[in-house]
Design a protein around this motif. Structure first.
Motif, PDB file in Angstrom:
ATOM      1  N   GLN A 347       0.807  -1.285   0.104  1.00 52.97           N
ATOM      2  CA  GLN A 347       0.175  -0.212   0.036  1.00 52.97           C
ATOM      3  C   GLN A 347       0.776   1.473   0.107  1.00 52.97           C
ATOM      4  OE1 GLN A 347      -3.148   0.308  -0.563  1.00 52.97           O
ATOM      5  NE2 GLN A 347      -3.621  -1.851  -0.448  1.00 52.97           N
ATOM      6  N   ILE A 350       2.291   1.665  -3.323  1.00 47.36           N
ATOM      7  CA  ILE A 350       1.055   2.246  -4.382  1.00 47.36           C
ATOM      8  C   ILE A 350       0.899   3.814  -4.088  1.00 47.36           C
ATOM      9  CG2 ILE A 350      -1.364   2.232  -4.985  1.00 47.36           C
ATOM     10  CD1 ILE A 350      -1.331  -0.762  -4.440  1.00 47.36           C
ATOM     11  N   SER A 354       1.812   6.348  -7.075  1.00 43.81           N
ATOM     12  CA  SER A 354       0.951   6.942  -7.648  1.00 43.81           C
ATOM     13  C   SER A 354       0.857   8.667  -7.548  1.00 43.81           C
ATOM     14  CB  SER A 354      -0.529   6.690  -7.008  1.00 43.81           C
ATOM     15  OG  SER A 354      -0.561   7.201  -5.730  1.00 43.81           O
ATOM     16  N   LYS A 360      -0.144  14.690  -6.340  1.00 47.67           N
ATOM     17  CA  LYS A 360      -1.512  14.979  -6.790  1.00 47.67           C
ATOM     18  C   LYS A 360      -1.747  16.265  -6.164  1.00 47.67           C
ATOM     19  CE  LYS A 360      -2.465   9.996  -6.445  1.00 47.67           C
ATOM     20  NZ  LYS A 360      -3.044   8.993  -5.518  1.00 47.67           N
ATOM     21  N   GLN A 367      -5.047   7.571  -1.681  1.00 50.81           N
ATOM     22  CA  GLN A 367      -4.603   6.435  -0.813  1.00 50.81           C
ATOM     23  C   GLN A 367      -4.464   6.716   0.519  1.00 50.81           C
ATOM     24  OE1 GLN A 367      -3.945   3.328  -2.789  1.00 50.81           O
ATOM     25  NE2 GLN A 367      -5.234   4.655  -3.895  1.00 50.81           N
ATOM     26  N   TYR A 372      -5.766   3.638   3.459  1.00 51.64           N
ATOM     27  CA  TYR A 372      -5.046   2.433   2.938  1.00 51.64           C
ATOM     28  C   TYR A 372      -3.767   1.968   3.388  1.00 51.64           C
ATOM     29  CZ  TYR A 372      -8.757   1.614  -0.503  1.00 51.64           C
ATOM     30  OH  TYR A 372      -9.882   1.559  -1.197  1.00 51.64           O
TER      31      TYR A 372
ATOM     32  N   GLY B  41      -2.535   1.043  -9.796  1.00 48.49           N
ATOM     33  CA  GLY B  41      -2.881   0.368  -8.573  1.00 48.49           C
ATOM     34  C   GLY B  41      -3.775   1.519  -7.702  1.00 48.49           C
ATOM     35  N   ALA B  42      -3.320   2.646  -7.934  1.00 48.42           N
ATOM     36  CA  ALA B  42      -3.859   3.781  -7.032  1.00 48.42           C
ATOM     37  C   ALA B  42      -5.247   4.123  -7.557  1.00 48.42           C
ATOM     38  CB  ALA B  42      -2.999   4.775  -6.499  1.00 48.42           C
ATOM     39  N   ASN B  45      -7.323   0.271  -8.727  1.00 58.89           N
ATOM     40  CA  ASN B  45      -7.198  -0.914  -7.890  1.00 58.89           C
ATOM     41  C   ASN B  45      -6.948  -0.628  -6.679  1.00 58.89           C
ATOM     42  OD1 ASN B  45      -7.494  -2.402 -10.285  1.00 58.89           O
ATOM     43  ND2 ASN B  45      -5.479  -2.494 -10.428  1.00 58.89           N
ATOM     44  N   ALA B  46      -7.905   0.009  -5.707  1.00 53.61           N
ATOM     45  CA  ALA B  46      -7.673   0.290  -4.120  1.00 53.61           C
ATOM     46  C   ALA B  46      -8.375  -0.947  -3.609  1.00 53.61           C
ATOM     47  CB  ALA B  46      -8.247   1.429  -3.822  1.00 53.61           C
ATOM     48  N   PHE B  47      -7.820  -1.686  -2.891  1.00 55.13           N
ATOM     49  CA  PHE B  47      -8.329  -2.842  -2.062  1.00 55.13           C
ATOM     50  C   PHE B  47      -9.279  -2.559  -1.043  1.00 55.13           C
ATOM     51  CE2 PHE B  47      -3.828  -4.170  -3.181  1.00 55.13           C
ATOM     52  CZ  PHE B  47      -4.143  -4.980  -4.049  1.00 55.13           C
ATOM     53  N   LEU B  48     -10.260  -3.212  -1.037  1.00 53.23           N
ATOM     54  CA  LEU B  48     -11.087  -3.127   0.217  1.00 53.23           C
ATOM     55  C   LEU B  48     -11.163  -4.736   1.030  1.00 53.23           C
ATOM     56  CD1 LEU B  48     -13.277  -1.647   1.723  1.00 53.23           C
ATOM     57  CD2 LEU B  48     -14.964  -2.689   0.261  1.00 53.23           C
ATOM     58  N   ARG B  49     -10.802  -4.608   2.247  1.00 56.98           N
ATOM     59  CA  ARG B  49     -10.432  -5.691   2.855  1.00 56.98           C
ATOM     60  C   ARG B  49     -11.844  -6.240   3.468  1.00 56.98           C
ATOM     61  NH1 ARG B  49      -5.024  -7.661   4.007  1.00 56.98           N
ATOM     62  NH2 ARG B  49      -5.763  -7.968   6.241  1.00 56.98           N
ATOM     63  N   ILE B 211     -10.858 -10.030  -0.396  1.00 60.16           N
ATOM     64  CA  ILE B 211      -9.961  -8.732  -0.888  1.00 60.16           C
ATOM     65  C   ILE B 211     -10.673  -8.177  -2.010  1.00 60.16           C
ATOM     66  CG2 ILE B 211      -7.926  -7.798  -1.510  1.00 60.16           C
ATOM     67  CD1 ILE B 211      -6.546 -10.043  -0.314  1.00 60.16           C
ATOM     68  N   ARG B 214     -11.793  -1.784  -5.272  1.00 57.02           N
ATOM     69  CA  ARG B 214     -12.652  -0.763  -5.801  1.00 57.02           C
ATOM     70  C   ARG B 214     -12.055   0.375  -6.250  1.00 57.02           C
ATOM     71  NH1 ARG B 214     -14.779   1.517  -0.042  1.00 57.02           N
ATOM     72  NH2 ARG B 214     -12.906   2.789   0.307  1.00 57.02           N
ATOM     73  N   ARG B 225      -7.739 -10.434  -8.058  1.00 55.85           N
ATOM     74  CA  ARG B 225      -7.017 -11.932  -8.661  1.00 55.85           C
ATOM     75  C   ARG B 225      -8.188 -12.777  -8.579  1.00 55.85           C
ATOM     76  NH1 ARG B 225      -1.046 -13.202  -6.732  1.00 55.85           N
ATOM     77  NH2 ARG B 225      -0.237 -10.997  -7.233  1.00 55.85           N
TER      78      ARG B 225
END
Lengths: 485, 611
Positions: A347, A350, A354, A360, A367, A372, B41-42, B45-49, B211, B214, B225
């Motif tokens: 994270q 990323i 980014s 930004k 992020q 995150y 990725g940012a 593809n941000a992850f939500l756990r 995972i 979002r 994945r």
């Protein structure tokens, strides 16, 4: 007021300016990291971390000012007393501190909590400076290192008992200072060699040769040792012929092993180990008989390395718990464990990645805003800089740290008293170690060791600790013209 | 001196610093400018756990009858930042809320003083623990309410309205729980008391994680994945209790309208067969949305239904103490099987006897007739056997011997290695206690005479009392009383200090209580039973009615202790309750239905809510 005038003229304002720049940038980043769009309160409001950090900054500046007003001699005079007092505080902490996130390192007094480990760095630096400035003290052999090691080890052990491994490891930083004061550079080199060997062994230990007949990690590490033996012996002029013969025999042994393997399965690890050991024994005996210390020295290093290589392999695969293995594997890029140990670092990468070239923009990082990144205003604060201010901003921050460290080196070298110089080098070493580990961790090239970024990270204890460390140095430095009056 | 050769080393240190900074700048360059993968990725593809809760372990009784299971429940959660154009009226109608409640609740969520972890980006619980009926209408209309989500939960459901004190309950974790154990997150549930608390770590299972990806607007784009990195939750381990739920149910029925406790133990294994505490309550009261209301009314109830009287209330044992006393006094040499002591009935001094019986009295009669003077003389003989000595030290030595013997029966201390939640230790008064009260030499056998008949400072819990019966039934040892049938760690044998040769006479005396004494009306035909009643004076009103016993006399399989507070004679209330419970356990059913009717419908305390 003559003393105050003196201070104003002799204090190193360049350092103060770097310090102020870093503190202010840190504060702005904390605001970015903890900012929430729909929060209506003021930036200085007390339920926000920015508000609290503001109070810490103001009080740290007052603290710095007070230190500059003190007589510079008291630091030397009270060095051991300060050290003893801090040790006492560390012991008390182990017993009275509540458990927070698995460690017992915070002293809680009413609404304020404080981490005595942050004070221990300064106290230990003072104690070392005092000890090393004793008349006639020079680091000549390992015997001179023993008292120094003890001074460092006591607070190290106490902090380890508080389960603050990160803060404890910072005490390794004193090695840089010892090096400047005369410790044999070999210690640093051997330390680096050990780390390199460990990484090579682990990183390639999953690359198995044949039917479990050896691992490329071990072979590569042993090869590296053999290469070092060759280079040292070849350079020694007098033994060129022997070294070439051994090099040839090593290659021949490898080929024979591969050929023999067609009929009888061989274990390549043991063959390579045997070759290195035999070579080392040859150079060791030769070196002793013909009095070439460099030859016997390299042979000794080679023998120890062979043991270390095989031990690393066994310790990693047999002794370490799976979750420790995973942490190391993630660090060495052997595994993408995005849900567990690798999550934070991924994270963080990323968020930084980014940011791009220009970032930004202030308060626009998604992020960090979406939470995150864990610990985004303490240990991972550098992420916010990377995301919001991009390559330009983060490089600028690194350059300011570099300028500060270079300035401190200059200050260190202009000291006329050993006490002052040792303390100055301690400060440089500690700040550098923090910078190296913290930024390296955020960038994913150092293990995740939770230590703050000096002057930047959120938190009163660390800001006070670093301010104290730095301003005591500034006070000592400002005394250079007071001498002799 | 300053100009030493080491000065050159500053350049090496400066070099190392510079190299590290350069490496980091290069790394930044590669992360931020060369690699594009992190940028995507940012942005996309941000992850939500998302946590997946495992089903909590089920609880069964000793006969594999299901006691506790899970039922689905639903939380309504919201992400403040995602709410747009909400039709408040329709929303309130769907969830059957008033508009005022809605406004108030939203304000509560936003209030950081009440909701510490608030962020407009993360899910916040709006309403929790709704049933499928409550949520059905809302779920159909969910698409209209952007920013609202439904989270699945499980709640506890109970097959029987009994055993609430044993089973305990679960509740939302506190901040302290979260700090102490990193497994928990805000909003998780954990066992609060009873076996839900003791066996929390095996009942809870292991949370799983899904995972999700979002986009930067927070919309879910699917599994990362294809779910490769997800972790499936691990269901909690089921728990098999030593409790016999039918015996527990019978006990609760018999105690209806009374205050007190009944505990039954299998002496051979230490397994607790029933542990009744009355007033009791239906465990399902402490589940779901009504939990806090019900909890508050239980807390306010003056009869204290939340207290587990079986382990938390302590009483003077009175005459039920005499069997153990008889054992300890024999061991100490204060009495023998043949000792005789005089008794003048109610005219005796210093301790009166409540009965008229022949004099002198022997041990068997003393137990059967509950003769107070006999035990006073025996007690005095045991602790005064070498006189007082200098500074009363000899006397104190033998008193300590008495204390240690009592403690070896599990009295005066908690069962430290047991899985029973919340015990009190009772009291076997220490030397220190009397020294402080009367001074180092200010107390003698006479001063502490009440101890001889189980009155005064000696206090026991019903569980300790039942356990001491188990020790007599086993002729000298007890197994730690426990609740988990499969936890072999709990099966620990504790030897008492009393020699097994002293037991037969005491058991014979207790048998006589059922044959000829106070228990004779409640003997189960064709089972030879042993017991002892107790009628205990206390400072709060009428005497407590107590009974202890075990059966059958040969190879006992159940040991019981019953306490009915402020009810009168031991033989009137506690003895029939114990006898009926033993009948149920030994014979499987009750033949004495008339007795059952009479006991279960009578009330000894009008404040107790009947169930």
């Amino acid at each position: 007021m003559s003393k105050n005038d003196n201070i104003q003229h002799t204090i190193d304002w360049t350092t103060v300016i770097y310090y102020l720049i870093l503190v202010v940038m840190g504060w702005v980043s904390i605001y970015g990291a903890s900012y929430e769009i729909d929060y209506e309160g003021s930036i200085l409001s007390f339920d926000q971390r920015t508000g609290k950090q503001f109070v810490w900054i103001i009080s740290a500046l007052v603290l710095g000012g007070v230190i500059l007003l003190l007589d510079y001699r008291i630091f030397n005079y009270f060095a051991y007393i300060i050290y003893g007092f801090v040790l006492l505080l560390l012991i008390v902490t182990i017993f009275v501190a509540p458990e927070i996130k698995g460690s017992r390192s915070w002293l809680v007094i009413g609404p304020v909590s404080f981490q005595p480990a942050e004070l221990a760095k300064m106290a230990t630096a003072l104690a070392l400076a005092k000890f090393m400035s004793r008349h006639n003290f020079v680091i000549k052999g390992w015997k001179d290192m023993v008292p120094l090691a003890i001074i460092v080890f006591i607070p190290f052990a106490f902090i380890l008992l508080q389960k603050e491994t990160g803060s404890a490891l910072v005490f390794l930083a004193f090695l840089f200072m010892f090096y400047r004061e005369g410790m044999n550079g070999i210690v640093l080199l051997l330390g680096s060699l050990a780390i390199v060997l460990f990484i090579v062994v682990i990183r390639f230990s999953i690359e198995i040769i044949g039917d479990n007949q050896g691992s490329w990690g071990i072979i590569a590490a042993l090869g590296l040792i053999q290469l070092i033996q060759f280079l040292v012996s070849f350079k020694s002029q007098t033994h060129k012929k022997e070294s070439l013969i051994i090099a040839g025999s090593t290659i021949a042994a490898g080929i024979i092993a591969v050929v023999v393997n067609n009929w009888i399965p061989v274990n390549y690890n043991y063959i390579a180990g045997a070759v290195v050991v035999l070579t080392a024994l040859f150079w060791g005996i030769t070196g002793l008989l013909r009095r070439y210390p460099s030859l016997s020295g390299v042979a000794a290093v080679a023998l120890v390395s062979v043991v270390f290589i095989f031990a690393s392999d066994i310790i990693f695969n047999k002794v370490l718990e799976p979750h420790h293995q995973i942490r190391i594997k993630v660090l060495l890029n052997m595994e993408d464990d995005l849900t567990g140990a690798g999550y934070n670092v991924n994270q963080s990468k990323i968020a930084i990645g980014s940011g791009g070239f220009t970032g930004k923009g202030f308060l626009n990082g998604t992020q960090t805003k979406l939470k995150y990144v864990p610990e985004q205003d303490t240990d991972f604060i550098f992420c916010t800089v990377g995301e919001e201010h991009g390559f330009i901003g983060s490089t600028l921050v690194l350059i300011i740290y570099w300028l500060l460290l270079m300035r401190l080196l200059t200050i260190a070298e202009r000291q006329k008293e050993v006490f002052h110089r040792v303390y100055a080098y301690s400060v440089v070493s500690i700040l550098f170690f923090h910078l190296m580990i913290n930024v390296g961790m955020v960038l994913g090239i150092m293990p995740v060791i939770g230590i703050p970024l000096p002057f930047f990270s959120y938190g009163g204890s660390s800001l006070w600790g670093f301010t104290l460390l730095l301003f005591v140095l500034l006070r000592l430095d400002a005394s250079r013209l007071e001498r002799g009056r | 001196m300053i100009n030493d050769r080491l000065q050159n080393r500053r350049w090496i240190i400066a070099g190392i610093i510079t190299v590290v900074v350069l490496i980091y700048i290069a790394r930044l360059f590669s992360l931020q400018i060369i690699e594009t993968r992190y940028k995507q990725g940012a942005e996309s593809n941000a992850f939500l756990r998302k946590t997946i809760y495992p089903p909590r372990g089920l609880v069964y009784d000793r006969n594999n009858k299901l006691l506790v299971y899970n039922k689905p429940a639903y939380d309504v959660a919201l992400i403040m930042r995602e709410i747009h154009d909400l039709d408040t009226l329709a929303f309130c109608r769907a969830l059957n809320l008033s508009k005022e409640y809605f406004i108030e609740r939203i304000a509560e969520i936003k209030d950081r003083r009440k909701n510490l972890g608030y962020s407009s980006y993360t899910p916040q619980v709006f309403m929790s623990q709704l049933s499928i009926e409550d949520i059905a209408n809302f779920q159909e209309n969910l698409y209209k309410f952007r920013g609202f989500y439904i989270q699945n939960r499980t709640l506890r459901e109970y097959t029987y309205p009994h055993g609430a004190h044993i089973l305990g309950s679960i509740g939302e974790v506190s901040r302290r729980n979260i700090e102490a154990d990193s497994y928990y997150r805000q909003g998780d549930y954990a066992g609060r008391d009873g076996i839900e608390y003791t066996y929390e770590s095996s009942l809870r299972g292991v949370k799983g994680v899904e995972i999700l990806l979002r986009d930067s607007k927070g919309r879910i784009q699917g599994n990362y994945r294809n779910g490769e990195m997800d972790e499936a939750p691990k269901a909690g381990t089921d728990l098999y209790l030593t409790i016999d739920i039918e015996l527990q149910q019978l006990g609760e029925q018999l105690m209806n309208g009374k205050v007190g406790s009944a505990v039954a133990i299998d002496p051979s294994s230490g397994e607790i067969l029933a542990m009744v505490s009355n007033p009791a309550f239906d465990p399902s009261l402490l589940v779901g949305r009504q939990r806090s209301v019900n909890y508050a009314s239980l807390v306010k109830d003056p009869t204290k239904p939340l207290m587990n009287r079986a382990t938390q209330a302590q009483y003077s044992p009175g005459s039920t103490f005499k069997p153990i006393q008889a054992l300890v006094l024999q061991q100490m040499g204060g009495i023998t099987e043949r000792s005789l002591f005089p008794c003048n009935g109610p005219g005796s001094s210093p301790i009166k006897c409540s009965h008229h019986h022949g004099s002198p009295v022997g041990l068997l009669n003393a137990i059967e007739q509950s003769c107070n003077p006999y035990f006073w003389y025996g007690f005095r003989a045991a602790i005064e056997k070498e006189g007082y000595g200098e500074k009363n030290l000899l006397f104190k030595k033998h008193y300590q011997e008495w204390i240690d013997a009592m403690k070896s029966f599990g009295l005066g201390q908690k069962f430290a290695d047991s899985d029973i939640f919340e015990q009190t230790s009772g009291n076997i008064p220490s030397q220190k206690f009397y020294n402080r009260y009367y001074g180092e030499t200010g107390w003698r056998a006479m001063t502490i005479r009440s101890l001889s008949i189980g009155q005064g400072e000696v206090l026991v819990t019903p569980l300790q009392l039942a356990n001491s019966m188990a020790a007599i039934a086993n002729k000298g040892y007890y197994i730690t009383p426990h609740l988990n049938a499969n936890d072999t760690m709990q099966v620990r044998r504790h030897q008492t200090v009393v020699d097994s040769s002293y037991f037969p006479v005491v058991i014979e005396g207790m048998w006589r209580v059922f044959e000829y004494g106070t228990g004779r009306h409640y003997k189960i035909p064709d089972i030879s039973m042993c017991g002892k009643t107790g009628t205990v004076e206390n400072s709060r009103g009428k005497d407590h009615s107590l009974f202890v016993g075990f059966a059958p006399r040969e190879n006992p399989t159940i040991a019981v202790a019953v306490v009915v507070e402020n009810a009168g004679f031991g033989a009137t209330w506690a003895a029939p309750i114990a006898s009926l419970m033993m009948e149920k356990y030994l014979k499987g059913a009750l033949e004495r239905t008339e007795l059952f009717e009479r006991i279960s419908t009578s009330t000894t305390n009008p404040d107790v809510k009947k169930r």
